[in-house]
Write an enzyme that holds these catalytic residues in place. Structure first.
Site, mmCIF file in Angstrom:
data_model
loop_
_atom_site.group_PDB
_atom_site.id
_atom_site.type_symbol
_atom_site.label_atom_id
_atom_site.label_comp_id
_atom_site.label_asym_id
_atom_site.label_seq_id
_atom_site.Cartn_x
_atom_site.Cartn_y
_atom_site.Cartn_z
ATOM 1 N N HIS A 126 0.878 -1.173 0.000
ATOM 2 C CA HIS A 126 0.000 0.000 0.000
ATOM 3 C C HIS A 126 0.920 1.228 0.000
ATOM 4 O O HIS A 126 2.027 1.176 0.527
ATOM 5 C CB HIS A 126 -0.837 -0.036 1.279
ATOM 6 C CG HIS A 126 -1.906 0.997 1.388
ATOM 7 N ND1 HIS A 126 -1.645 2.284 1.791
ATOM 8 C CD2 HIS A 126 -3.232 0.941 1.163
ATOM 9 C CE1 HIS A 126 -2.774 2.975 1.821
ATOM 10 N NE2 HIS A 126 -3.758 2.180 1.435
ATOM 11 N N ASP A 203 3.117 -4.354 8.220
ATOM 12 C CA ASP A 203 1.875 -3.605 8.023
ATOM 13 C C ASP A 203 0.732 -4.626 8.121
ATOM 14 O O ASP A 203 0.511 -5.409 7.207
ATOM 15 C CB ASP A 203 1.931 -2.933 6.649
ATOM 16 C CG ASP A 203 0.577 -2.379 6.209
ATOM 17 O OD1 ASP A 203 -0.416 -2.553 6.925
ATOM 18 O OD2 ASP A 203 0.535 -1.780 5.117
ATOM 19 N N GLN A 206 -4.492 -5.227 6.832
ATOM 20 C CA GLN A 206 -5.472 -6.143 6.229
ATOM 21 C C GLN A 206 -5.458 -7.526 6.867
ATOM 22 O O GLN A 206 -6.214 -8.404 6.451
ATOM 23 C CB GLN A 206 -5.194 -6.294 4.713
ATOM 24 C CG GLN A 206 -5.376 -5.019 3.926
ATOM 25 C CD GLN A 206 -6.827 -4.540 3.878
ATOM 26 O OE1 GLN A 206 -7.769 -5.279 4.196
ATOM 27 N NE2 GLN A 206 -7.024 -3.299 3.495
ATOM 28 N N LYS A 229 -10.518 -0.820 10.121
ATOM 29 C CA LYS A 229 -10.633 -2.039 9.314
ATOM 30 C C LYS A 229 -10.994 -3.243 10.195
ATOM 31 O O LYS A 229 -11.304 -4.315 9.701
ATOM 32 C CB LYS A 229 -9.335 -2.300 8.561
ATOM 33 C CG LYS A 229 -9.034 -1.209 7.521
ATOM 34 C CD LYS A 229 -7.852 -1.541 6.680
ATOM 35 C CE LYS A 229 -7.240 -0.320 6.012
ATOM 36 N NZ LYS A 229 -7.945 0.107 4.808
ATOM 37 N N CYS A 367 -4.689 2.446 -3.749
ATOM 38 C CA CYS A 367 -3.477 2.983 -3.108
ATOM 39 C C CYS A 367 -2.311 2.008 -3.255
ATOM 40 O O CYS A 367 -1.516 1.833 -2.319
ATOM 41 C CB CYS A 367 -3.706 3.302 -1.631
ATOM 42 S SG CYS A 367 -4.873 4.621 -1.371
HETATM 43 N N1 PLP Z 1 -1.746 -0.761 4.623
HETATM 44 C C1 PLP Z 1 -2.656 -1.498 3.992
HETATM 45 C C2 PLP Z 1 -2.299 -2.871 3.537
HETATM 46 C C3 PLP Z 1 -3.930 -0.980 3.785
HETATM 47 O O1 PLP Z 1 -4.855 -1.711 3.160
HETATM 48 C C4 PLP Z 1 -4.230 0.320 4.242
HETATM 49 C C5 PLP Z 1 -5.550 0.925 3.979
HETATM 50 O O2 PLP Z 1 -6.228 0.582 3.037
HETATM 51 C C6 PLP Z 1 -3.235 1.041 4.901
HETATM 52 C C7 PLP Z 1 -2.008 0.469 5.074
HETATM 53 C C8 PLP Z 1 -3.479 2.427 5.407
HETATM 54 O O3 PLP Z 1 -4.386 2.387 6.443
HETATM 55 P P1 PLP Z 1 -4.963 3.743 7.068
HETATM 56 O O4 PLP Z 1 -5.487 4.552 5.916
HETATM 57 O O5 PLP Z 1 -6.025 3.284 7.994
HETATM 58 O O6 PLP Z 1 -3.834 4.431 7.764
#
Ligand code: PLP
Length: 409
Positions: A126, A203, A206, A229, A367
């Protein structure tokens, strides 16, 4: 031991929004990877705090502030237990995964990465696990290295290993890819990185809604996730960090709460985790996250994982039957994310026609533009499933895609 099954119809009653209509039709919500819906218990916990126990935390000597602080800190313990962390001081509240990664890049990264060094990520990130590292590398004269992925969306572990070199100072990788659904073998990847003395940030945005996570078993150095999420409120997230790292790291932001004492000559920083929690946090949001954790724990993370897996298999089979549809991301280890393209329609057109049927899917690059570039496409449509999703939702999607074909094929 086989997990107890989720009673989906009962679970769905816990989510008021699932009883609503979209475009005059029953809502079919297939965008939980972007943000999950909230059970009544989470909404109630926040309303209750604001109605009966709200005051600023940590500072008041009066009863209301003590109650508010207790509710806030109770969530820290819930998160600790949820992640299998050793101590509550390893749990830092932040705004979300993005802020957690930026915190580590700014504090740990700045102190550790210098000119000529390397930060290793993967091709399935992401943007929030790319850009903070890119900014750090630009600032320090370091290089961002990218471990490649296979056509099915699996990380090529041998290439990852080869890229772990003498200059690698940090690895950052996703537990689960939001665009492809790939579940990475994190424990193995951490072991390989640690064998070369390289710390790892995971990270987990998900991953946490779909499976049990144990940071001590993974042995990762940092783990980040977002409350929204995980069926909790937006605006809140968690950074887990091993205490030895957090203690050694400089603060990320300065302000109230993160200090023990301040004079114009010198400031003494607070203990961890408060050293990283400058300013008044989202108190009700943290309390809502605590209720979300209670909710998923009560359903059972193993039961949730089994449900998501079974539904993913059903959806994969059903979508494979749709003429002209190609799934993007077919790794053997996958979470409940189905990215796809159709030969006859652009993803945005797919999303618009499905919307007319009350079906919410995400369309675009999610993203994760480098993932799209890897497959030579600009966008996909993405259906993502959660603990309240059911076969009927998948069937509605398939019927909706037949309408898309009627219009465009
Ligand atoms: N990392 C992953 C794999 C994501 O899917 C997302 C959000 O879609 C993020 C990071 C960023 O999360 P946030 O926007 O809640 O900070």
């Amino acid at each position: 031991m086989s997990a107890a099954r989720l009673d989906i119809e009962r679970v769905r009653k816990d989510f008021p929004i699932l009883q609503t209509l979209a475009r005059g039709k029953p809502l079919v919500f297939l965008d939980s990877a972007a943000s999950a819906q909230k059970p009544q218990a989470v909404i109630d916990a926040m309303v209750d705090l604001y109605s009966r126990s709200y005051a600023n935390i940590h500072r008041g000597v009066y009863e209301l502030s003590e109650r508010s602080t207790a509710a806030f800190e109770a969530t820290r313990e819930k998160v600790r237990s949820f992640l299998g962390a050793a101590e509550t001081r390893e749990i830092v509240f932040v705004r979300g995964t993005t802020e957690a990664i930026n915190l580590v890049a700014s504090s740990f990264g700045r102190a550790r990465v210098g000119e000529g060094d390397e930060v290793l990520i993967t091709h399935m990130e992401h943007h929030s696990n790319i850009v903070p590292w890119q900014m750090l590398c630009d600032e320090k004269g370091a290089t961002l290295k990218v471990a490649p992925i296979d056509d099915d969306g699996s990380l090529i572990v041998e290439e990852f290993e080869k890229l772990l070199g003498p200059h690698t100072k940090l690895v950052a990788l996703p537990h689960v890819s939001n665009a492809l659904g790939t579940v990475n073998p994190v424990k193995d990847l951490v072991r390989r990185a640690h064998a070369k003395g390289v710390p790892v940030l995971v990270d987990g945005a998900q991953a946490v809604p779909h499976q049990r996570v144990d940071v001590r078993d993974l042995d990762c150095d940092f783990y980040a996730f977002s409350s929204h999420k995980l069926f909790g409120p937006s605006g809140v997230g968690v950074l887990y960090g091993k205490a030895e790292h957090l203690e050694a790291m400089p603060p990320y932001q300065g302000g109230g709460e993160m200090i023990l004492s301040v004079s114009f000559e010198k400031t003494i920083y607070n203990e961890i985790p408060h050293k990283f929690e400058a300013g008044t946090p989202d108190i009700a949001g943290v309390v809502g996250l605590g209720a979300a954790i209670d909710y998923v724990e009560a359903l059972g993370l193993d039961a949730i994982a089994a449900h998501d897996h079974e539904l993913l298999e059903y959806a994969t089979g059903a979508l494979s039957e749709v003429p002209g549809l190609t799934l993007v991301g077919t790794a053997p280890e996958k979470a409940a994310v189905l990215s796809f393209v159709l030969d006859c329609a652009h993803p945005h057109d797919i999303g618009t026609i499905l919307d007319q049927e009350g079906i919410a899917v995400r369309t675009g690059h999610h993203c994760a533009q480098p993932v799209m570039q890897r497959y030579g496409i600009s966008a996909t449509a993405r259906a993502s499933l959660a603990l309240y999703s059911r076969r009927e939702d998948v069937d509605a999607l398939v019927a909706g895609l037949a309408k898309v074909r009627e219009v465009f094929a």
